[in-house]
Design a protein around this motif. Structure first.
Motif, PDB file in Angstrom:
ATOM      1  N   SER A 132       0.840  -1.190   0.000  1.00 50.48           N
ATOM      2  CA  SER A 132       0.000   0.000   0.000  1.00 50.48           C
ATOM      3  C   SER A 132       0.878   1.245   0.000  1.00 50.48           C
ATOM      4  O   SER A 132       1.983   1.240   0.552  1.00 50.48           O
ATOM      5  N   MET A 133       0.382   2.294  -0.626  1.00 47.85           N
ATOM      6  CA  MET A 133       1.060   3.588  -0.578  1.00 47.85           C
ATOM      7  C   MET A 133       0.671   4.384   0.664  1.00 47.85           C
ATOM      8  O   MET A 133       1.178   5.482   0.883  1.00 47.85           O
ATOM      9  N   TYR A 134      -0.240   3.814   1.471  1.00 47.22           N
ATOM     10  CA  TYR A 134      -0.846   4.581   2.555  1.00 47.22           C
ATOM     11  C   TYR A 134      -0.537   3.963   3.914  1.00 47.22           C
ATOM     12  O   TYR A 134      -0.585   2.741   4.081  1.00 47.22           O
ATOM     13  N   PRO A 135      -0.227   4.797   4.900  1.00 49.81           N
ATOM     14  CA  PRO A 135       0.080   4.286   6.244  1.00 49.81           C
ATOM     15  C   PRO A 135      -1.164   3.685   6.896  1.00 49.81           C
ATOM     16  O   PRO A 135      -2.292   3.908   6.444  1.00 49.81           O
ATOM     17  N   ASP A 136      -0.940   2.919   7.932  1.00 52.57           N
ATOM     18  CA  ASP A 136      -2.048   2.319   8.687  1.00 52.57           C
ATOM     19  C   ASP A 136      -3.084   3.366   9.078  1.00 52.57           C
ATOM     20  O   ASP A 136      -2.754   4.537   9.323  1.00 52.57           O
ATOM     21  N   ASP A 137      -4.329   2.922   9.110  1.00 53.94           N
ATOM     22  CA  ASP A 137      -5.496   3.727   9.496  1.00 53.94           C
ATOM     23  C   ASP A 137      -6.000   4.643   8.378  1.00 53.94           C
ATOM     24  O   ASP A 137      -7.000   5.341   8.561  1.00 53.94           O
ATOM     25  N   THR A 138      -5.340   4.643   7.201  1.00 53.46           N
ATOM     26  CA  THR A 138      -5.834   5.437   6.071  1.00 53.46           C
ATOM     27  C   THR A 138      -7.031   4.738   5.444  1.00 53.46           C
ATOM     28  O   THR A 138      -6.938   3.578   5.033  1.00 53.46           O
ATOM     29  N   LEU A 139      -8.152   5.433   5.369  1.00 45.63           N
ATOM     30  CA  LEU A 139      -9.360   4.856   4.783  1.00 45.63           C
ATOM     31  C   LEU A 139      -9.308   4.939   3.262  1.00 45.63           C
ATOM     32  O   LEU A 139      -8.684   5.825   2.681  1.00 45.63           O
ATOM     33  N   ALA A 140      -9.999   3.997   2.610  1.00 46.12           N
ATOM     34  CA  ALA A 140     -10.054   3.974   1.149  1.00 46.12           C
ATOM     35  C   ALA A 140     -10.881   5.140   0.634  1.00 46.12           C
ATOM     36  O   ALA A 140     -11.857   5.559   1.258  1.00 46.12           O
ATOM     37  N   ALA A 141     -10.496   5.669  -0.513  1.00 45.24           N
ATOM     38  CA  ALA A 141     -11.228   6.755  -1.163  1.00 45.24           C
ATOM     39  C   ALA A 141     -11.089   6.580  -2.670  1.00 45.24           C
ATOM     40  O   ALA A 141     -10.252   5.800  -3.142  1.00 45.24           O
ATOM     41  N   TYR A 142     -11.883   7.306  -3.428  1.00 50.21           N
ATOM     42  CA  TYR A 142     -11.834   7.167  -4.896  1.00 50.21           C
ATOM     43  C   TYR A 142     -10.422   7.400  -5.416  1.00 50.21           C
ATOM     44  O   TYR A 142      -9.902   6.625  -6.213  1.00 50.21           O
ATOM     45  N   TRP A 143      -9.782   8.468  -4.969  1.00 56.45           N
ATOM     46  CA  TRP A 143      -8.456   8.805  -5.462  1.00 56.45           C
ATOM     47  C   TRP A 143      -7.408   7.763  -5.076  1.00 56.45           C
ATOM     48  O   TRP A 143      -6.451   7.525  -5.818  1.00 56.45           O
ATOM     49  N   SER A 144      -7.609   7.123  -3.916  1.00 50.48           N
ATOM     50  CA  SER A 144      -6.636   6.111  -3.499  1.00 50.48           C
ATOM     51  C   SER A 144      -6.751   4.855  -4.356  1.00 50.48           C
ATOM     52  O   SER A 144      -5.756   4.177  -4.616  1.00 50.48           O
ATOM     53  N   PHE A 145      -7.958   4.539  -4.817  1.00 52.72           N
ATOM     54  CA  PHE A 145      -8.131   3.393  -5.709  1.00 52.72           C
ATOM     55  C   PHE A 145      -7.511   3.661  -7.072  1.00 52.72           C
ATOM     56  O   PHE A 145      -6.956   2.758  -7.705  1.00 52.72           O
ATOM     57  N   VAL A 146      -7.605   4.895  -7.536  1.00 53.31           N
ATOM     58  CA  VAL A 146      -6.986   5.257  -8.813  1.00 53.31           C
ATOM     59  C   VAL A 146      -5.477   5.045  -8.739  1.00 53.31           C
ATOM     60  O   VAL A 146      -4.865   4.446  -9.637  1.00 53.31           O
ATOM     61  N   ALA A 147      -4.861   5.527  -7.664  1.00 53.87           N
ATOM     62  CA  ALA A 147      -3.422   5.343  -7.484  1.00 53.87           C
ATOM     63  C   ALA A 147      -3.080   3.866  -7.302  1.00 53.87           C
ATOM     64  O   ALA A 147      -2.050   3.391  -7.801  1.00 53.87           O
ATOM     65  N   ARG A 148      -3.935   3.138  -6.592  1.00 55.99           N
ATOM     66  CA  ARG A 148      -3.744   1.695  -6.402  1.00 55.99           C
ATOM     67  C   ARG A 148      -3.708   0.982  -7.753  1.00 55.99           C
ATOM     68  O   ARG A 148      -2.863   0.109  -8.008  1.00 55.99           O
ATOM     69  N   ASN A 149      -4.610   1.359  -8.651  1.00 54.48           N
ATOM     70  CA  ASN A 149      -4.668   0.724  -9.970  1.00 54.48           C
ATOM     71  C   ASN A 149      -3.372   0.931 -10.748  1.00 54.48           C
ATOM     72  O   ASN A 149      -2.900   0.019 -11.438  1.00 54.48           O
ATOM     73  N   GLU A 150      -2.805   2.132 -10.637  1.00 49.94           N
ATOM     74  CA  GLU A 150      -1.543   2.395 -11.341  1.00 49.94           C
ATOM     75  C   GLU A 150      -0.428   1.502 -10.802  1.00 49.94           C
ATOM     76  O   GLU A 150       0.392   0.979 -11.569  1.00 49.94           O
ATOM     77  N   MET A 151      -0.395   1.299  -9.493  1.00 50.95           N
ATOM     78  CA  MET A 151       0.640   0.449  -8.907  1.00 50.95           C
ATOM     79  C   MET A 151       0.469  -1.009  -9.338  1.00 50.95           C
ATOM     80  O   MET A 151       1.447  -1.705  -9.620  1.00 50.95           O
ATOM     81  N   VAL A 152      -0.777  -1.468  -9.395  1.00 52.89           N
ATOM     82  CA  VAL A 152      -1.039  -2.843  -9.849  1.00 52.89           C
ATOM     83  C   VAL A 152      -0.464  -3.048 -11.240  1.00 52.89           C
ATOM     84  O   VAL A 152       0.214  -4.043 -11.526  1.00 52.89           O
TER      85      VAL A 152
END
Length: 257
Positions: free
Chosen positions: A119-139
């Motif tokens: 994950s690009m996000y530290p513990d306790d960071t909740l999922a959001a639309y923008w975080s999924f977009v960045a997640r997709n790029e990493m995948v």
């Protein structure tokens, strides 16, 4: 326990438009050193797509390829399941101490124990639309190529396709009937994606396919059967092959080693 990714592994994310400042992980970093293929697709796949995704992921895994996906419902979950927890990387759009979606909680827990969760996000960071977009790029960045099992036009999976195109990665999909998976079929029509017609031939391009043709027992195990099914057919032979290190029993199913 969540840890920061050591600097020596950061090269795996160099294809991203903007490399993350920090990356967090739980699990086995050795998976980053192996050949990897990313699989994405709709959260509501057809039964056909589910079957094909599991089959492709399973055979790639057996050939030594690590499967990368985003741990979402649908195609992502099927890809992780087919690969087996020990042969998959789950990229999360939230902190690693949050299991989202909740329906995949046990799947994600298995991956962080036996495979690798990032994950690009530290513990306790909740999922959001923008975080999924960045997640997709990493995948997409992690995989040598991208497989889009099923995708509608203007879906999140098509955004992943755009990342793959910018990164110069080859794109594959599976065949669908007219009116189904219109997003991925558009890519085929435009010459931007190739259809996987023969899974075994596709796997042979990216992994080391084990020679099992002359061993009926191992050939039977290629179908990813349950332990009970193999035992009914071959009896104590199961134990012998396990002792010889040729197979493993994982979550009640037989896998080749």
């Amino acid at each position: 326990m969540t840890q920061r990714l050591p600097l020596e592994y950061r090269e795996h994310f160099s294809a991203m438009k903007k490399e993350p400042k920090e990356i967090f992980f739980r699990g086995n970093l050795e998976l980053l050193k192996r050949p990897k293929i990313s699989i994405v697709g709709t959260r509501r796949p057809s039964q056909y797509t589910q079957h094909m995704t599991v089959d492709i992921a399973r055979k790639l895994s057996q050939a030594g390829v690590v499967i990368v996906s985003g741990a979402a419902m649908g195609v992502d979950a099927q890809a992780h399941f087919g690969a087996g927890a020990e042969n998959t990387i789950a990229v999360m759009g939230n902190g690693l101490n949050i299991y989202y979606p909740a329906t995949n909680r046990e799947l994600i827990r298995g991956i962080e124990k036996e495979g690798l969760a990032l994950s690009m996000y530290p513990d306790d960071t909740l999922a959001a639309y923008w975080s999924f977009v960045a997640r997709n790029e990493m995948v997409v960045a992690l995989g040598d190529v991208l497989i889009v099992s099923e995708a509608d036009r203007n879906s999140g999976s098509m955004r992943s396709v755009e990342y793959a195109k910018k990164m110069g990665k080859k794109i594959y999909t599976i065949s669908h009937r007219t009116g189904e998976s219109e997003g991925s079929m558009d890519l085929v029509k435009q010459g931007e994606a190739a259809i996987i017609y023969d899974i075994d031939k596709f796997v042979a391009q990216y992994g080391q396919v084990k020679a099992v043709e002359n061993d009926p027992f191992l050939a039977f195990c290629l179908k990813n059967p349950s332990y009970e099914a193999v035992f009914r057919t071959y009896g104590e032979k199961v134990s012998q092959y396990e002792l010889d290190g040729k197979i493993a029993v994982v979550n009640g199913q037989i896998r080749l080693i």
